[in-house]
Design a protein around this motif. Sequence first.
Motif, PDB file in Angstrom:
ATOM      1  N   UNK A 460       0.849  -1.189   0.000  1.00 12.90           N
ATOM      2  CA  UNK A 460       0.000   0.000   0.000  1.00 12.90           C
ATOM      3  C   UNK A 460       0.883   1.237   0.000  1.00 12.90           C
ATOM      4  N   UNK A 461       0.406   2.267  -0.680  1.00 12.30           N
ATOM      5  CA  UNK A 461       1.162   3.504  -0.798  1.00 12.30           C
ATOM      6  C   UNK A 461       0.297   4.669  -0.321  1.00 12.30           C
ATOM      7  N   UNK A 462       0.899   5.562   0.449  1.00  5.25           N
ATOM      8  CA  UNK A 462       0.219   6.779   0.894  1.00  5.25           C
ATOM      9  C   UNK A 462       0.809   7.954   0.131  1.00  5.25           C
ATOM     10  N   UNK A 463      -0.064   8.766  -0.463  1.00  4.17           N
ATOM     11  CA  UNK A 463       0.378   9.870  -1.317  1.00  4.17           C
ATOM     12  C   UNK A 463      -0.293  11.161  -0.867  1.00  4.17           C
ATOM     13  N   UNK A 464       0.487  12.222  -0.815  1.00  2.06           N
ATOM     14  CA  UNK A 464      -0.070  13.549  -0.537  1.00  2.06           C
ATOM     15  C   UNK A 464      -0.163  14.312  -1.851  1.00  2.06           C
ATOM     16  N   UNK A 465      -1.399  14.685  -2.224  1.00  2.00           N
ATOM     17  CA  UNK A 465      -1.637  15.399  -3.471  1.00  2.00           C
ATOM     18  C   UNK A 465      -1.720  16.903  -3.222  1.00  2.00           C
ATOM     19  N   UNK A 466      -1.788  17.654  -4.299  1.00  2.00           N
ATOM     20  CA  UNK A 466      -1.898  19.107  -4.208  1.00  2.00           C
ATOM     21  C   UNK A 466      -3.082  19.490  -3.327  1.00  2.00           C
ATOM     22  N   UNK A 467      -2.882  20.492  -2.481  1.00  2.00           N
ATOM     23  CA  UNK A 467      -3.940  20.907  -1.567  1.00  2.00           C
ATOM     24  C   UNK A 467      -3.930  20.110  -0.279  1.00  2.00           C
ATOM     25  N   UNK A 468      -2.827  19.394  -0.016  1.00  2.00           N
ATOM     26  CA  UNK A 468      -2.654  18.592   1.198  1.00  2.00           C
ATOM     27  C   UNK A 468      -3.714  17.501   1.320  1.00  2.00           C
ATOM     28  N   UNK A 469      -4.147  16.984   0.174  1.00  2.00           N
ATOM     29  CA  UNK A 469      -5.083  15.858   0.152  1.00  2.00           C
ATOM     30  C   UNK A 469      -4.273  14.569   0.230  1.00  2.00           C
ATOM     31  N   UNK A 470      -4.514  13.756   1.255  1.00  2.80           N
ATOM     32  CA  UNK A 470      -3.749  12.525   1.467  1.00  2.80           C
ATOM     33  C   UNK A 470      -4.631  11.315   1.162  1.00  2.80           C
ATOM     34  N   UNK A 471      -4.117  10.407   0.313  1.00  2.00           N
ATOM     35  CA  UNK A 471      -4.861   9.213  -0.072  1.00  2.00           C
ATOM     36  C   UNK A 471      -3.974   7.985   0.092  1.00  2.00           C
ATOM     37  N   UNK A 473      -3.596   3.928  -1.285  1.00  2.00           N
ATOM     38  CA  UNK A 473      -4.027   3.015  -2.331  1.00  2.00           C
ATOM     39  C   UNK A 473      -3.303   1.679  -2.216  1.00  2.00           C
ATOM     40  N   UNK A 474      -3.930   0.655  -2.777  1.00  2.00           N
ATOM     41  CA  UNK A 474      -3.259  -0.626  -2.960  1.00  2.00           C
ATOM     42  C   UNK A 474      -2.529  -0.571  -4.295  1.00  2.00           C
ATOM     43  N   UNK A 475      -1.238  -0.905  -4.316  1.00  2.00           N
ATOM     44  CA  UNK A 475      -0.467  -0.843  -5.554  1.00  2.00           C
ATOM     45  C   UNK A 475      -0.952  -1.853  -6.584  1.00  2.00           C
ATOM     46  N   UNK A 476      -1.693  -2.867  -6.142  1.00  2.00           N
ATOM     47  CA  UNK A 476      -2.215  -3.854  -7.082  1.00  2.00           C
ATOM     48  C   UNK A 476      -3.297  -3.247  -7.961  1.00  2.00           C
ATOM     49  N   UNK A 477      -3.963  -2.206  -7.448  1.00  2.00           N
ATOM     50  CA  UNK A 477      -5.133  -1.697  -8.148  1.00  2.00           C
ATOM     51  C   UNK A 477      -4.987  -0.277  -8.676  1.00  2.00           C
ATOM     52  N   UNK A 478      -4.097   0.501  -8.092  1.00  2.00           N
ATOM     53  CA  UNK A 478      -3.985   1.892  -8.517  1.00  2.00           C
ATOM     54  C   UNK A 478      -2.998   2.011  -9.670  1.00  2.00           C
ATOM     55  N   UNK A 479      -3.255   2.960 -10.567  1.00  2.00           N
ATOM     56  CA  UNK A 479      -2.325   3.235 -11.655  1.00  2.00           C
ATOM     57  C   UNK A 479      -1.716   4.611 -11.418  1.00  2.00           C
TER      58      UNK A 479
END
Length: 483
Positions: A460-471, A473-479
């Motif tokens: 699983x990967x945790x990513x911080x996107x623009x606007x400090x939005x944190x998501x 994802x499972x690497x098996x399913x996210x592109x």
Amino acid sequence: MRNNKGRFDKTLWTANEVGEKIRWVQLSDERAEAEFVGKEIQKWLAAHHEFSFQDVAVFYRSHAQSRSLEEIFRRNRINYRIVGGVGFYERKEIKDALAYMRVLVNPDDSVSLLRIINVPARGLGKTTLDKVEQFANTRRLSFFAGLRKLLEEGATDVPPSAKKKLVEFVKMLDSFRDLATRSHVSEVYHHILEATGYVTELKAENSDEAQARVQNLEEFDTVIQFFEEDAKRRGLGPKDGLLQGFLNQVTLEVSLLNKEDETSNVGSVSMMTLHSSKGLEFPLVFLVGMEEGIFPSRQAIGGEEENSEGVEEERRLAYVGLTRAKQKLLLTNAQVRRIYGQVQVASASRFLAEIPHEFVEMEIQRPDTGARFGVRASWESEKATGYQSWKSKPAAATGPAKTAGGLTYEYDDGGSSSYKVQSTTVGDEGGSIAVGQKVRHAAYGLGTVKNLEGSTADRKVTIEFTGRVVKKFSLKHVQLDPA
């Protein structure tokens, strides 16, 4: 469907003979996608005289996706009907937006003015509006001219609270009109939505219908952006009457709205959401917009923790769409797509990769010319090398590698018919993703990897996107694409 954890095992079969492979076509953008669908419908009907428009269906995730298809169908005289909905320019929110714009160009357009004077709700009752209309008729003035005159004379017959609201409405329209004389159409449109609170009110409803209306307003912004790009190429700016020009273009589009001839035996292409397709079957089916963030939708993908239930429901919906085709099924996705007027890189839907490769034939089209890369292939997975091998049909292309939609296409300059397609999508098998790395997601845009956790099989990967939005994802399913 085996990717859904909450399903009962079952074995399905068909008495039909083996038919054509599913055709998956990746195109440059939504315009190219719509043009492709239109041309394929015409080609298929020309080759199969026993069928007509009524034997063709186009499915999409939401009605907002119909706009570009409608435009192409009208231009190519392809009869169509919107099942479970109305045409793009017939939708309430689009009519409201156009009414605001028309009033700015022509304040004496009383029909448009009366449409939006209480939209969103301003607390102006029928009694107040009837008094304004009666005053205007007595003075032989348009509604707006009568309203302005009534306020100038004190509006003694109107309650103080209603009078205040009318004054605010007139001031608001005057400010919109001033902006329209010196700004681009998109700026005027955005300001209308913001100043009136139109979108805010829809979002507050928190319903599926309201969400669909917001999506339509986002798509309308895309229409405006295309118009402005064309105007820029012709050297036109705000002082050249862009708003009037845009309204003229829309009026022309609306005048070309397809009206099915009841005496005709050709019928109409059925355009509908996937939800509306349940229980129906058609000889030729297109499923468009197969991209992450569209199908599965952003809402289904979820927040910080990926919404597995939402994705599973979307997968069931995908299965419904795929099984509506009797003879021929085409799936399309765009490499880039405009969302709320902004160009965004689009990643192919995970559902495309989940279809057994031996049943799929894929085709890539050039982003610049619409010509094929020359690849028309069936999949064979080669996990050991990290490549997917493509066995092309007779026409082979030559030239340097091309990159599109997260894939690098390598050509054999010797004219060989073999192709290799290497995914540049971020994966973890080879340790190609790391904390601190910049990546791009189809729905959330640019982000930075903040954390990696779990075993290799369930990373699983945790990513911080623009606007400090944190998501998360499972690497098996996210592109994810490298930024």
